[in-house]
Design a protein around this motif. Structure first.
Motif, short mmCIF file in Angstrom:
data_model
loop_
_atom_site.label_atom_id
_atom_site.label_comp_id
_atom_site.label_asym_id
_atom_site.label_seq_id
_atom_site.Cartn_x
_atom_site.Cartn_y
_atom_site.Cartn_z
N ALA A 142 0.82 -1.21 0.00
CA ALA A 142 0.00 0.00 0.00
C ALA A 142 0.85 1.26 0.00
O ALA A 142 0.32 2.36 -0.09
N SER A 143 2.16 1.11 0.11
CA SER A 143 3.04 2.29 0.16
C SER A 143 3.97 2.31 -1.03
O SER A 143 4.41 1.28 -1.53
N THR A 144 4.25 3.51 -1.49
CA THR A 144 5.21 3.67 -2.58
C THR A 144 6.34 4.59 -2.13
O THR A 144 6.20 5.37 -1.20
N VAL A 145 7.45 4.46 -2.84
CA VAL A 145 8.60 5.32 -2.63
C VAL A 145 8.77 6.16 -3.88
O VAL A 145 8.82 5.64 -4.99
N ILE A 146 8.82 7.47 -3.70
CA ILE A 146 9.01 8.39 -4.83
C ILE A 146 10.31 9.15 -4.60
O ILE A 146 10.50 9.78 -3.56
N ALA A 147 11.21 9.06 -5.56
CA ALA A 147 12.50 9.75 -5.43
C ALA A 147 12.70 10.64 -6.65
O ALA A 147 12.37 10.25 -7.78
N LEU A 191 20.11 7.83 -7.66
CA LEU A 191 19.78 9.19 -8.05
C LEU A 191 20.83 10.12 -7.49
O LEU A 191 21.37 9.91 -6.40
N SER A 192 21.13 11.17 -8.23
CA SER A 192 22.09 12.14 -7.74
C SER A 192 21.58 13.54 -8.06
O SER A 192 20.78 13.73 -8.96
N GLY A 193 22.10 14.52 -7.28
CA GLY A 193 21.76 15.91 -7.53
C GLY A 193 20.48 16.35 -6.84
O GLY A 193 19.40 16.19 -7.38
N ASN A 194 20.61 16.93 -5.63
CA ASN A 194 19.46 17.46 -4.88
C ASN A 194 18.32 16.45 -4.82
O ASN A 194 17.22 16.69 -5.31
N VAL A 195 18.60 15.34 -4.19
CA VAL A 195 17.67 14.22 -4.19
C VAL A 195 16.67 14.34 -3.06
O VAL A 195 17.02 14.66 -1.92
N ASP A 196 15.43 14.08 -3.37
CA ASP A 196 14.37 13.95 -2.37
C ASP A 196 13.83 12.52 -2.46
O ASP A 196 13.65 11.98 -3.54
N VAL A 197 13.54 11.95 -1.29
CA VAL A 197 12.93 10.62 -1.24
C VAL A 197 11.70 10.74 -0.35
O VAL A 197 11.81 11.15 0.82
N VAL A 198 10.55 10.39 -0.88
CA VAL A 198 9.30 10.55 -0.14
C VAL A 198 8.55 9.23 -0.15
O VAL A 198 8.34 8.63 -1.20
N GLY A 199 8.14 8.78 1.02
CA GLY A 199 7.31 7.59 1.11
C GLY A 199 5.86 8.00 1.21
O GLY A 199 5.53 8.95 1.91
N ARG A 200 5.00 7.30 0.50
CA ARG A 200 3.58 7.61 0.53
C ARG A 200 2.82 6.37 0.99
O ARG A 200 3.06 5.29 0.48
N GLY A 201 1.92 6.58 1.93
CA GLY A 201 1.12 5.46 2.41
C GLY A 201 1.45 5.14 3.85
O GLY A 201 2.43 5.63 4.42
N THR A 202 0.65 4.28 4.44
CA THR A 202 0.84 3.90 5.83
C THR A 202 2.13 3.10 5.99
O THR A 202 2.41 2.23 5.17
N GLY A 203 2.89 3.40 7.04
CA GLY A 203 4.12 2.66 7.27
C GLY A 203 5.18 2.93 6.22
O GLY A 203 6.03 2.07 5.96
N SER A 204 5.15 4.13 5.65
CA SER A 204 6.11 4.44 4.58
C SER A 204 7.47 4.74 5.19
O SER A 204 7.66 4.74 6.41
N LEU A 205 8.44 5.04 4.31
CA LEU A 205 9.81 5.27 4.76
C LEU A 205 10.03 6.68 5.28
O LEU A 205 11.12 6.98 5.75
N GLY A 206 9.04 7.54 5.22
CA GLY A 206 9.23 8.92 5.66
C GLY A 206 9.61 9.81 4.49
O GLY A 206 9.51 9.42 3.34
N GLU A 207 10.07 11.02 4.81
CA GLU A 207 10.43 11.99 3.77
C GLU A 207 11.84 12.49 4.03
O GLU A 207 12.15 12.91 5.14
N LEU A 208 12.65 12.49 2.99
CA LEU A 208 14.01 13.00 3.12
C LEU A 208 14.27 13.97 1.99
O LEU A 208 13.95 13.70 0.84
#
Lengths: 275, 240
Positions: B175-180, B196-213
């Motif tokens: 139910a969760s996805t990772v968007i980078a 990925l390189s260069g001003n990278v953002d990583v965002v988890g969407r959904g319950t129990g996701s990885l969080g946002e960086l």
């Protein structure tokens, strides 16, 4: 001619540098847990939590639901998921001016400062170990069991030691739970009782070692080795020198009793029953 | 054998309305083409030259396990027992589909050039990979995609310039996805990592996701055999 171009070029350059510096920070957030302001950062994110290592000026680690904030120049640690998939800080080593702040609406604020801090914890409790000199400052306000408003400040310093903390204390419970410090130890306690019978009391004490336990009833604070204490106002007033000093505290951390052991015990102490 | 004179199959050029369908299939059936109009030229040394236009042109190579669609495709191939595409240039909007090894990959781009095993892409690029019931979507601008050999390999590797974005399912949490997102992206399906390189953002969407960086120099998404993100390694500054 050259001078006319210098200041706008210089201004643009400085703005670009500032912008670049701003952009270089790494920030992580998951619900109420966050890692912020890292200039250098490496981490592994997994379903069960995050392991991290980095530096900032300063970096900041926050758990909003616990009222916990820590800052330092360097940190290495791990946060894992607990109930409701909430992250809590399980372990961390902070160095370069570690500063731990714990605040809650019910138990006031507490601040622990040292060069280095080793932290371990769960979602509800924590242990902070200090291998180097530390200072603890606590401010609490509330009402006594006789509905008299009070405020209390405590400052404790030592050469090393540990404290245990409650991260989500119950109403009127202390976030500070137990602790042991090696000396030289200095304690300064200031109480202000407001209301129809206002009262101020101060206790200053030094010794070679301190042990306290605020989880028991009554709570106790034990100073050992070359103990000297001065009390003014309140229940305990006078001067004490002894080998061992045990101070009994009420629920508001007001001294209610002092037990002195050892020689030379040159003591001039006036003790009244608690009001 | 005398060098055969090139045979110009000009008669196959359609001059009527767009509804007319031009098809070509080689003898082995390994190369087939559908277009609105086309020129198929048999040249010396078993070389085949095709110039195709359509809405779109569909070029299918069973040898490569590849299907290409574009308004215009110019293709050079070699026919022996089977026909092998040596080069295909697609313009006006390309969709390339590659399947094999239990996975399928659809690649769209403004234009692209295929040589055996590799697609060079221009313009806005989108790569959709499906494996084990999971879908991973990657977007970027320009780059290359290295494809598996023959009909048994899917996407092996892709490098895209940014801004780039990848969205993938989080392992153990469908139910969760990772968007980078970042400036550059490198997919390595052999090592199962996306970097990925260069001003990278990583965002988890959904319950129990990885969080946002936010704000990392570099992030590596580690994938499991299903193409799901099992962990993300992030670095910034001297801690790399």
């Amino acid at each position: 001619m050259a001078r006319r171009w210098t200041w706008p070029v210089g201004t643009v350059f400085c703005l670009a540098l500032g912008y670049a510096a701003q952009q270089a920070k790494v920030n992580f957030k998951d619900q109420d847990f966050s890692l912020e302001n890292f200039d250098q950062f490496s981490a592994t994110l997994e379903s069960q939590g995050i392991g991290f290592n980095g530096a900032g000026n300063p970096l900041r680690i926050t758990s909003s639901s616990s009222g916990l904030t820590m800052t330092a120049k360097k940190a290495e640690g791990k946060a894992v998921r607990g109930t409701g998939s909430q992250l809590f800080l399980q372990a961390a080593t902070l160095s370069g001016g570690a500063d731990l702040n714990l605040s809650s609406a019910t138990s006031g604020t507490m601040r622990l400062q040292s060069e280095t801090l080793n932290y371990t914890g769960t979602a509800t409790k924590a242990r902070a170990e200090f291998p180097r000199p530390l200072t603890l400052d606590s401010l609490a306000t509330g009402t006594t069991d006789k509905n008299a408003p009070f405020s209390r400040t405590v400052r404790i310093s030592g050469s090393k030691g540990f404290v245990t903390l409650a991260l989500q204390p119950a109403a009127n419970a202390n976030a500070l739970r137990t602790g042991e410090l090696e000396g030289p130890v200095t304690i300064t306690l200031h109480n202000e009782l407001k209301g129809p019978a206002p009262e101020t009391s101060d206790v200053e004490a030094t010794g070679d070692a301190l042990r306290f336990d605020l989880t028991t009833t009554p709570a106790t604070l034990t100073l050992t080795g070359n103990v000297a204490m001065t009390g003014k106002g309140g229940t305990v007033s006078g001067n004490v020198t002894a080998d061992t000093l045990v101070v009994t505290l009420d629920a508001n951390l007001q001294p209610t009793k002092v037990d002195v052991t050892g020689s030379p015990a040159r003591t001039r102490l006036h003790q009244e029953p608690p009001r | 054998m005398k060098r055969a004179a090139p045979i110009l199959m000009a008669g196959l050029v359609a001059v009527s309305a767009a509804q007319q369908l031009f098809t070509y299939r080689d003898r082995s059936g390994s190369l087939s083409v559908q277009a609105r109009s086309g020129l198929v030229e048999q040249r010396a040394n078993n070389r085949l030259h095709l110039e195709l236009k359509g809405s779109p042109v569909v070029l299918t190579s069973s040898t490569e396990g590849l299907k290409m669609r574009a308004p215009s495709i110019v293709c050079d191939a070699v026919s022996s027992s089977k026909t092998t595409v040596q080069k295909a240039v697609a313009t006006g909007g390309l969709t390339a589909s590659k399947s094999g090894g239990g996975s399928s990959t659809d690649i769209t781009a403004g234009a692209g050039t295929y040589v055996p095993g590799q697609l060079t892409l221009q313009g806005a690029v989108k790569i959709v990979s499906r494996s084990g019931g999971r879908t991973t979507t990657i977007t970027g601008r320009g780059g290359t995609a290295t494809l598996g050999e023959g009909a048994s390999g899917g996407l092996k590797r892709a490098t895209l310039s940014g801004p780039v974005r990848i969205e993938a399912v989080q392992a153990g949490n469908a139910a969760s996805t990772v968007i980078a997102t970042g400036s550059k992206l490198d997919v390595d399906n052999v090592r199962r990592v996306v970097t990925l390189s260069g001003n990278v953002d990583v965002v988890g969407r959904g319950t129990g996701s990885l969080g946002e960086l936010h704000g990392a120099d570099r992030a590596t998404l580690v994938l499991n055999a299903k193409g799901e993100v099992s962990s993300v390694r992030v670095s910034q500054g001297a801690s790399q």
